[in-house]
Design an enzyme around this catalytic site. Structure first.
Site, PDB file in Angstrom:
ATOM      1  N   ARG A 134      -2.235  -5.366   3.402  1.00 22.48           N
ATOM      2  CA  ARG A 134      -1.946  -4.091   4.579  1.00 22.48           C
ATOM      3  C   ARG A 134      -0.105  -4.229   5.078  1.00 22.48           C
ATOM      4  O   ARG A 134       0.543  -2.867   6.344  1.00 22.48           O
ATOM      5  CB  ARG A 134      -3.017  -4.219   6.278  1.00 22.48           C
ATOM      6  CG  ARG A 134      -2.837  -3.852   7.513  1.00 22.48           C
ATOM      7  CD  ARG A 134      -3.782  -4.346   8.131  1.00 22.48           C
ATOM      8  NE  ARG A 134      -3.708  -3.086   9.880  1.00 22.48           N
ATOM      9  CZ  ARG A 134      -3.494  -3.458  10.160  1.00 22.48           C
ATOM     10  NH1 ARG A 134      -1.609  -3.728  10.490  1.00 22.48           N
ATOM     11  NH2 ARG A 134      -2.613  -2.273  11.280  1.00 22.48           N
TER      12      ARG A 134
ATOM     13  N   ARG B   7       0.489  -0.873  -0.101  1.00 22.39           N
ATOM     14  CA  ARG B   7       0.069   0.316  -0.054  1.00 22.39           C
ATOM     15  C   ARG B   7       0.226   1.093   0.286  1.00 22.39           C
ATOM     16  O   ARG B   7       0.499   2.522  -0.184  1.00 22.39           O
ATOM     17  CB  ARG B   7      -1.246   0.274   0.784  1.00 22.39           C
ATOM     18  CG  ARG B   7      -0.216  -0.389   2.498  1.00 22.39           C
ATOM     19  CD  ARG B   7      -1.070  -0.219   3.411  1.00 22.39           C
ATOM     20  NE  ARG B   7      -0.805  -0.215   5.181  1.00 22.39           N
ATOM     21  CZ  ARG B   7      -1.734  -0.072   5.886  1.00 22.39           C
ATOM     22  NH1 ARG B   7      -2.158   0.664   6.027  1.00 22.39           N
ATOM     23  NH2 ARG B   7      -0.788  -0.657   7.364  1.00 22.39           N
TER      24      ARG B   7
ATOM     25  N   SER C 232      -4.963   4.960   5.274  1.00 21.58           N
ATOM     26  CA  SER C 232      -4.509   3.203   5.563  1.00 21.58           C
ATOM     27  C   SER C 232      -4.337   3.132   4.083  1.00 21.58           C
ATOM     28  O   SER C 232      -3.413   2.374   3.800  1.00 21.58           O
ATOM     29  CB  SER C 232      -6.003   2.220   6.100  1.00 21.58           C
ATOM     30  OG  SER C 232      -6.524   2.410   7.054  1.00 21.58           O
TER      31      SER C 232
ATOM     32  N   ASP D  74      -7.952  -8.032  12.019  1.00 19.69           N
ATOM     33  CA  ASP D  74      -9.204  -7.023  11.785  1.00 19.69           C
ATOM     34  C   ASP D  74     -10.313  -8.267  11.927  1.00 19.69           C
ATOM     35  O   ASP D  74     -11.219  -8.430  12.033  1.00 19.69           O
ATOM     36  CB  ASP D  74      -8.775  -5.909  10.725  1.00 19.69           C
ATOM     37  CG  ASP D  74      -8.765  -4.661  11.117  1.00 19.69           C
ATOM     38  OD1 ASP D  74      -8.357  -4.736  11.930  1.00 19.69           O
ATOM     39  OD2 ASP D  74      -7.600  -3.845  10.012  1.00 19.69           O
TER      40      ASP D  74
ATOM     41  N   GLU E 229     -18.538   4.041  -0.548  1.00 21.28           N
ATOM     42  CA  GLU E 229     -18.083   3.309  -1.963  1.00 21.28           C
ATOM     43  C   GLU E 229     -19.444   3.405  -3.440  1.00 21.28           C
ATOM     44  O   GLU E 229     -18.358   3.463  -4.262  1.00 21.28           O
ATOM     45  CB  GLU E 229     -17.686   2.201  -1.707  1.00 21.28           C
ATOM     46  CG  GLU E 229     -16.753   2.092  -0.053  1.00 21.28           C
ATOM     47  CD  GLU E 229     -17.283   2.071   1.202  1.00 21.28           C
ATOM     48  OE1 GLU E 229     -18.665   2.396   0.614  1.00 21.28           O
ATOM     49  OE2 GLU E 229     -17.080   2.471   2.311  1.00 21.28           O
TER      50      GLU E 229
ATOM     51  N   PHE F 233     -14.399  -3.371   1.108  1.00 22.24           N
ATOM     52  CA  PHE F 233     -15.283  -2.240   0.955  1.00 22.24           C
ATOM     53  C   PHE F 233     -16.139  -1.383  -0.569  1.00 22.24           C
ATOM     54  O   PHE F 233     -16.920  -1.020  -0.698  1.00 22.24           O
ATOM     55  CB  PHE F 233     -15.666  -1.165   0.911  1.00 22.24           C
ATOM     56  CG  PHE F 233     -15.145  -1.278   3.182  1.00 22.24           C
ATOM     57  CD1 PHE F 233     -16.237  -2.382   3.965  1.00 22.24           C
ATOM     58  CD2 PHE F 233     -13.834  -0.499   4.110  1.00 22.24           C
ATOM     59  CE1 PHE F 233     -15.655  -2.607   5.122  1.00 22.24           C
ATOM     60  CE2 PHE F 233     -14.429  -1.292   5.322  1.00 22.24           C
ATOM     61  CZ  PHE F 233     -14.937  -1.986   5.999  1.00 22.24           C
TER      62      PHE F 233
ATOM     63  N   HIS G  33      -6.024  -3.616   1.777  1.00 27.60           N
ATOM     64  CA  HIS G  33      -5.671  -4.439   3.291  1.00 27.60           C
ATOM     65  C   HIS G  33      -6.165  -5.537   2.806  1.00 27.60           C
ATOM     66  O   HIS G  33      -7.492  -6.539   2.803  1.00 27.60           O
ATOM     67  CB  HIS G  33      -6.701  -4.152   4.380  1.00 27.60           C
ATOM     68  CG  HIS G  33      -6.017  -2.987   5.011  1.00 27.60           C
ATOM     69  ND1 HIS G  33      -5.766  -1.854   4.434  1.00 27.60           N
ATOM     70  CD2 HIS G  33      -5.851  -2.454   6.287  1.00 27.60           C
ATOM     71  CE1 HIS G  33      -4.992  -0.907   5.229  1.00 27.60           C
ATOM     72  NE2 HIS G  33      -5.881  -1.426   6.472  1.00 27.60           N
TER      73      HIS G  33
END
Lengths: 272, 312
Positions: free
Chosen positions: B163, B8, B34, B113, B55, B80, B105
């Site tokens: 991530r 990322r 993020s 998570d 989104e 998402f 992620h």
């Protein structure tokens, strides 16, 4: 065009809508007939477009989010000269520019490939932001149906457009009170629609969506709003202009028979 | 010990490096910190559009911008992006508008998570969309290099980033990285391991172990799942005669599926797939997750031996 000319344009478009849906024996006449006065007013009195140069970069955008009401859009595009009247015979026909739902890859003058409800306002927001980044005064006009605002994504866009103070984003809400299966009131009550838009930070005006003078004035009002997005909530009649289609959920997505077409054309002033 | 970095970060660096192109715009859905688009936002707030936690709207705002000549880069967590799948399908892919979507992620490597955040189906679903290029690079260098190529692509794309940090493979080798071209990171003749993303490193470790046991192993970084480098796959099928795919993604429909779909039509050699076996994850550390999902180097080397044993 003056009011009388716009009304005549709308009458001719209504005739084409009925013919198209009859020819294809499929399609959506009800919502096409409810939206058509607004479309004619917009194209005939305001929209900055060039029918012989449909991809002109600095054109105003018009996004028909209720893409099933494509016969109305095609009829207007033919009246404006984006496509020919012969093209209207390709509605729902293999290889034709008039796809079942409006499609920018197929039809000159169509700015958005619709067909799935709740998408056009977000797309219009992107067009409006692009216009601002370009320093252009062009506007993005969007039309949604009232049943369509049951889609949650509409409210994502409504909130975002107000947040970004998109004064160049203009929305028409075609409130014909009927959706696919039945009356909106039965399917999903929407309560106070103007209050909803108002609370989302939009400038709101409610009009009679079949009164050409009111529509033209409302478009002028919309264009005078430059610090926030504006919505014209147009009270309309589904199937307007054809007696047996008016306010009749059966003609959301059904074609008239030969006999019914004859009645429709007669009511729309076509001499047999 | 090689340098460690998260893919990322390569994405964030690339956006900033692309900012010189005035048509590049960035769209965020409250996760710029993020996905790392925040660097672009800080430098160019006037070309960054906050879409809030929305989104579906973000994808189509991107479509509208793309239709007006801009080059939108939209990002959020991989999981998402999936809630805007139909927007990607109908509003982006169908009209072929060059919106570049990044899902960070991705995979079970996301870790603590938990399963709600561990997208294991993103690569599969985006791969089904006509016009969409699908990528999952393995390090920050290749992520940056691939992202830098997107403005010239002219069609939409989906890129999954991760991530957590993994070893960097391509320092100083940016010029070798091209969209749609797999990279042979190690050459051998008994088996070819085709991996993507965080499992490229695991594949390298597996290859070392296999070599020590006398198994000559090729390792390929297939950072682009679509269009798939079928020329390379056919070459490997001939030279190695056995293939293992490895991905931190469902075993259904991802890299393994793509390679199998191709080989079945050209050269159906023995093949094994390493991936998440049709189940959801849970909260655990990255490495613990790879172990739990049987995605570690030893699982890959075991699969390699199995594939070799199946050679006629």
């Amino acid at each position: 065009m003056n009011i009388t000319e716009l009304e005549e344009m709308a009458r001719k478009c209504r005739v084409e809508i009925c013919k198209m849906v009859h020819r294809a024996q499929a399609g959506h006449p009800g919502g096409s007939l409810s939206e058509i006065d607004i479309l004619c007013a917009l194209y005939g009195s305001r929209l900055r477009v060039q029918p012989d140069n449909p991809d002109w970069e600095d054109r105003d955008r018009f996004i028909l989010s209720k893409g099933h009401a494509s016969p109305g859009m095609y009829a207007v595009l033919a009246e404006m000269g984006f496509i020919s009247h012969a093209d209207l015979e390709t509605y729902r026909v293999k290889g034709g520019v008039c796809q079942g739902h409006v499609d920018m890859k197929w039809c000159p003058g169509v700015d958005f490939s619709a067909g799935s409800l709740g998408m056009g306002l977000s797309y219009g927001m992107g067009c409006a932001i692009a216009a601002k980044l370009d320093g252009s005064s062009r506007n993005a006009y969007v039309m949604v149906g009232d049943g369509e605002i049951q889609e949650g994504s509409i409210w994502e866009a409504a909130m975002a457009a107000a947040h970004h103070e998109l004064g160049n984003l203009k929305l028409f809400l075609d409130c014909n009170r009927i959706q696919n299966d039945d009356f909106c009131e039965t399917q999903m009550r929407m309560f106070d629609i103007p209050a909803k838009w108002n609370s989302f930070g939009w400038a709101v005006k409610v009009i009679d969506g079949h009164n050409m003078s009111e529509i033209v004035s409302a478009i002028e009002w919309m264009d005078s709003i430059t610090d926030k997005p504006a919505v014209v909530i147009a009270n309309t009649v589904k199937g307007k202009g054809v007696s047996y289609m008016e306010d009749n959920p059966a003609f959301h997505g059904a074609a008239p028979s030969d006999e019914q077409l004859a009645i429709a054309l007669s009511e729309l002033g076509v001499n047999a | 010990m090689s340098r460690m970095a998260a893919t990322r970060d390569g994405y964030g660096d690339a956006l900033l490096a692309l900012a010189g192109n005035p048509k590049v715009v960035v769209l965020e859905a409250d996760l710029g910190k993020s996905t790392k688009s925040l660097h672009f936002r800080k430098a160019h707030p006037e070309r960054t559009v906050s879409c809030g936690i929305g989104e579906q709207n973000m994808l189509l705002v991107g479509a509208g911008l793309a239709s007006s000549g801009y080059i939108p880069f939209a990002s959020t967590f991989a999981i998402f992006t999936e809630r805007a799948f139909e927007q990607m399908r109908n509003g982006v892919a169908r009209p072929n508008l060059a919106v570049h979507l990044c899902g960070s992620h991705g995979g079970t490597h996301t870790g603590t998570d938990g399963s709600s955040a561990q997208s294991i189906e993103d690569l599969a679903i985006y791969r089904t969309l006509p016009n969409v290029v699908v990528m999952h690079p393995c390090d920050d260098v290749s992520t940056k290099a691939l992202t830098m190529q997107l403005p010239e692509l002219g069609s939409p794309s989906y890129m999954r980033t991760a991530r957590n940090k993994t070893p960097v493979l391509y320092d100083g080798r940016e010029s070798e990285i091209k969209i749609g071209k797999g990279i042979v990171v190690k050459e051998g003749t008994d088996v070819a391991i085709i991996a993507c993303g965080v499992l490229v490193h695991e594949a390298m470790v597996a290859a070392e172990s296999l070599e020590s046991q006398g198994v000559s192993t090729t390792v390929v970084d297939m950072h682009t799942l679509k269009p798939l480098d079928t020329e390379l796959i056919d070459k490997l099928a001939k030279s190695c005669g056995a293939i293992v795919t490895a991905e931190d993604h469902s075993i259904i429909g991802g890299l393994g599926g793509a390679v199998a779909e191709h080989l079945i039509t050209t050269n159906p050699i023995p093949m094994e797939r390493i991936g998440v076996k049709d189940r959801f994850g849970e909260s655990a550390g990255s490495d613990e997750m790879l172990e739990m999902m049987e995605l570690k180097s030893q699982h890959i080397s075991d699969a390699a031996k199995k594939a070799i044993a199946r050679k006629v």
